[in-house]
Write a protein that holds these residues in place. Structure first.
Motif, PDB file in Angstrom:
ATOM      1  N   THR A   1      11.589   6.352   3.816  1.00 40.68           N
ATOM      2  CA  THR A   1      12.987   6.010   3.542  1.00 40.68           C
ATOM      3  C   THR A   1      13.667   5.298   4.703  1.00 40.68           C
ATOM      4  O   THR A   1      14.859   4.982   4.606  1.00 40.68           O
ATOM      5  N   ASN A   2      12.924   5.043   5.781  1.00 43.47           N
ATOM      6  CA  ASN A   2      13.502   4.369   6.948  1.00 43.47           C
ATOM      7  C   ASN A   2      13.354   2.857   6.771  1.00 43.47           C
ATOM      8  O   ASN A   2      12.241   2.332   6.671  1.00 43.47           O
ATOM      9  N   ASP A   3      14.484   2.162   6.759  1.00 40.28           N
ATOM     10  CA  ASP A   3      14.457   0.711   6.548  1.00 40.28           C
ATOM     11  C   ASP A   3      13.849  -0.042   7.731  1.00 40.28           C
ATOM     12  O   ASP A   3      13.460  -1.208   7.581  1.00 40.28           O
ATOM     13  N   ALA A   4      13.758   0.594   8.911  1.00 40.38           N
ATOM     14  CA  ALA A   4      13.225  -0.097  10.085  1.00 40.38           C
ATOM     15  C   ALA A   4      11.742  -0.426   9.926  1.00 40.38           C
ATOM     16  O   ALA A   4      11.236  -1.367  10.546  1.00 40.38           O
ATOM     17  N   TYR A   5      11.030   0.352   9.090  1.00 41.25           N
ATOM     18  CA  TYR A   5       9.608   0.082   8.889  1.00 41.25           C
ATOM     19  C   TYR A   5       9.369  -1.147   8.018  1.00 41.25           C
ATOM     20  O   TYR A   5       8.300  -1.747   8.088  1.00 41.25           O
ATOM     21  N   GLN A   6      10.320  -1.503   7.177  1.00 36.80           N
ATOM     22  CA  GLN A   6      10.241  -2.702   6.340  1.00 36.80           C
ATOM     23  C   GLN A   6       8.901  -2.753   5.583  1.00 36.80           C
ATOM     24  O   GLN A   6       8.059  -3.617   5.819  1.00 36.80           O
ATOM     25  N   TRP A   7       8.758  -1.822   4.662  1.00 38.90           N
ATOM     26  CA  TRP A   7       7.502  -1.691   3.940  1.00 38.90           C
ATOM     27  C   TRP A   7       7.204  -2.906   3.064  1.00 38.90           C
ATOM     28  O   TRP A   7       6.039  -3.198   2.780  1.00 38.90           O
ATOM     29  N   ASN A   8       8.224  -3.596   2.620  1.00 37.01           N
ATOM     30  CA  ASN A   8       7.975  -4.807   1.825  1.00 37.01           C
ATOM     31  C   ASN A   8       7.220  -5.856   2.637  1.00 37.01           C
ATOM     32  O   ASN A   8       6.271  -6.483   2.151  1.00 37.01           O
ATOM     33  N   THR A   9       7.630  -6.041   3.880  1.00 34.62           N
ATOM     34  CA  THR A   9       6.923  -6.973   4.762  1.00 34.62           C
ATOM     35  C   THR A   9       5.517  -6.472   5.077  1.00 34.62           C
ATOM     36  O   THR A   9       4.559  -7.255   5.151  1.00 34.62           O
ATOM     37  N   TYR A  10       5.385  -5.166   5.244  1.00 32.98           N
ATOM     38  CA  TYR A  10       4.077  -4.568   5.527  1.00 32.98           C
ATOM     39  C   TYR A  10       3.081  -4.881   4.417  1.00 32.98           C
ATOM     40  O   TYR A  10       1.964  -5.350   4.673  1.00 32.98           O
ATOM     41  N   PHE A  11       3.465  -4.627   3.161  1.00 34.33           N
ATOM     42  CA  PHE A  11       2.548  -4.869   2.044  1.00 34.33           C
ATOM     43  C   PHE A  11       2.343  -6.367   1.797  1.00 34.33           C
ATOM     44  O   PHE A  11       1.296  -6.770   1.283  1.00 34.33           O
ATOM     45  N   ALA A  12       3.302  -7.179   2.178  1.00 31.13           N
ATOM     46  CA  ALA A  12       3.155  -8.624   1.986  1.00 31.13           C
ATOM     47  C   ALA A  12       2.113  -9.214   2.926  1.00 31.13           C
ATOM     48  O   ALA A  12       1.427 -10.191   2.582  1.00 31.13           O
ATOM     49  N   TYR A  13       1.976  -8.629   4.134  1.00 35.06           N
ATOM     50  CA  TYR A  13       1.045  -9.178   5.135  1.00 35.06           C
ATOM     51  C   TYR A  13      -0.214  -8.330   5.317  1.00 35.06           C
ATOM     52  O   TYR A  13      -1.071  -8.691   6.127  1.00 35.06           O
ATOM     53  N   LEU A  14      -0.321  -7.225   4.596  1.00 33.82           N
ATOM     54  CA  LEU A  14      -1.467  -6.330   4.814  1.00 33.82           C
ATOM     55  C   LEU A  14      -2.789  -7.027   4.522  1.00 33.82           C
ATOM     56  O   LEU A  14      -3.767  -6.868   5.274  1.00 33.82           O
ATOM     57  N   PHE A  15      -2.846  -7.815   3.460  1.00 35.30           N
ATOM     58  CA  PHE A  15      -4.070  -8.521   3.090  1.00 35.30           C
ATOM     59  C   PHE A  15      -3.903 -10.029   3.246  1.00 35.30           C
ATOM     60  O   PHE A  15      -4.552 -10.805   2.532  1.00 35.30           O
ATOM     61  N   ASP A  16      -3.062 -10.413   4.165  1.00 37.06           N
ATOM     62  CA  ASP A  16      -2.886 -11.829   4.458  1.00 37.06           C
ATOM     63  C   ASP A  16      -4.188 -12.414   5.006  1.00 37.06           C
ATOM     64  O   ASP A  16      -4.924 -11.746   5.741  1.00 37.06           O
ATOM     65  N   GLU A  17      -4.480 -13.645   4.638  1.00 37.20           N
ATOM     66  CA  GLU A  17      -5.738 -14.269   5.047  1.00 37.20           C
ATOM     67  C   GLU A  17      -5.860 -14.363   6.557  1.00 37.20           C
ATOM     68  O   GLU A  17      -6.952 -14.184   7.123  1.00 37.20           O
ATOM     69  N   ARG A  18      -4.760 -14.628   7.237  1.00 36.91           N
ATOM     70  CA  ARG A  18      -4.803 -14.731   8.695  1.00 36.91           C
ATOM     71  C   ARG A  18      -5.143 -13.385   9.331  1.00 36.91           C
ATOM     72  O   ARG A  18      -5.875 -13.329  10.332  1.00 36.91           O
TER      73      ARG A  18
END
Length: 299
Positions: free
Chosen positions: A49-66
């Motif tokens: 529930t902490n917005d500082a972790y920004q889970w949306n960004t986390y899941f967006a880059y978790l399997f990023d090709e780079r």
């Protein structure tokens, strides 16, 4: 005179009373488990529930090709560095066990230097090697004539190779002591018996000494592999910036979100480490066959 009764001599037809075993209770263990589970649940809820972790960004880059490519580079660095460290570590271990004092002293000095200085400092030194040795002269030393000169500024600028060399040479110092301890743990009577049977030194080492020494070598060597995986994050000192941590750091600068990028890198490190731990478990079980295992049980 009355005859003594033979009641005690006759077997009893009555079944003995059943023993009621009462298991021991450990209220302290239960309380500790409840407290730990509650603390873990509170932490997970707070992180979710902490917005500082920004889970949306986390899941967006978790399997990023780079990120996945950087993870592959990190695994490559780990494997090649460990191969170099293992080969050189075995050589150093044999030199440490040699009765030749010169070989023993050289190996001891190597281990003393590379274990006594931080790996980050060593990697910085390897990164500056092209500026320290701009030319390599081949000839007679101490003022003698030079036959030919090599411009080393070009081939010493391959930061990927320098990273492997820096990590591998540092790891060799630790693996040398691990291998030496494993070989020393084998009773000398084993080698004497192998020699009496006519086995050569190589056959004795491969068929008698190493199979028994692997029980001692595998656990700390497996820990060194996992440690090497994490140590690759220091290759920025060379500088090499295609590893997992460096790529996540660069993405955090681009997105201005350092926390989720650190979580992404940590997740990949944990995933790779978990695979390595599974491999270590099976290796330990393979080489530990026939040995006694000690574990804690309820008393």
């Amino acid at each position: 005179m009355a005859q003594p009764t033979d009641v005690l001599a006759r077997p009893s037809t009555q079944a003995p009373d059943e023993i009621k075993a009462v298991p021991l209770r450990h209220p302290g263990r239960v309380a500790a488990a409840v407290i730990l589970i509650a603390a873990l649940a509170v932490f997970i809820y707070g992180a979710a529930t902490n917005d500082a972790y920004q889970w949306n960004t986390y899941f967006a880059y978790l399997f990023d090709e780079r990120i996945s490519q950087a993870a592959l580079v990190t695994i490559t660095l780990t494997v090649l560095s460990m191969i170099l460290g293992l080969v050189l570590g075995v050589v150093l271990a044999i030199m440490r066990l040699s009765p030749n004092r010169v070989l023993n002293a050289v190996a001891w000095g190597y281990i003393w230097i590379f274990r006594g200085t931080p790996v980050y400092v060593q990697l910085v030194f390897w990164g500056l090697l092209s500026t320290i040795y701009r030319h390599v002269d081949i000839g007679i030393p101490f003022g003698g004539p030079v036959f030919f000169s090599i411009d080393s500024s070009q081939w010493l600028q391959n930061v990927f190779v320098l990273s492997i060399v820096g990590l591998g040479l540092n790891e060799a110092a630790y693996l040398a002591e691990i291998v030496r301890a494993g070989i020393s743990s084998v009773d000398r009577g084993q080698t004497e018996a192998a020699t009496a049977l006519g086995l050569s030194w190589t056959q004795t080492l491969n068929q008698v000494v190493l199979p028994q020494a692997m029980r001692v070598i595998i656990p700390p060597a497996g820990n060194e592999v996992i440690s090497m995986l994490k140590t690759t994050s220091l290759v920025t000192a060379v500088p090499f910036t295609l590893d997992l941590y460096s790529r996540a750091r660069d993405l955090s600068i681009e997105t201005f979100n350092p926390v989720p990028m650190l979580l992404v890198a940590s997740t990949w490190y944990l995933a790779i480490t978990s695979i390595l731990m599974i491999g270590q478990y099976y290796l330990e079980r393979h080489y530990g066959r026939g040995s006694a295992n000690v574990s804690l049980t309820n008393r």
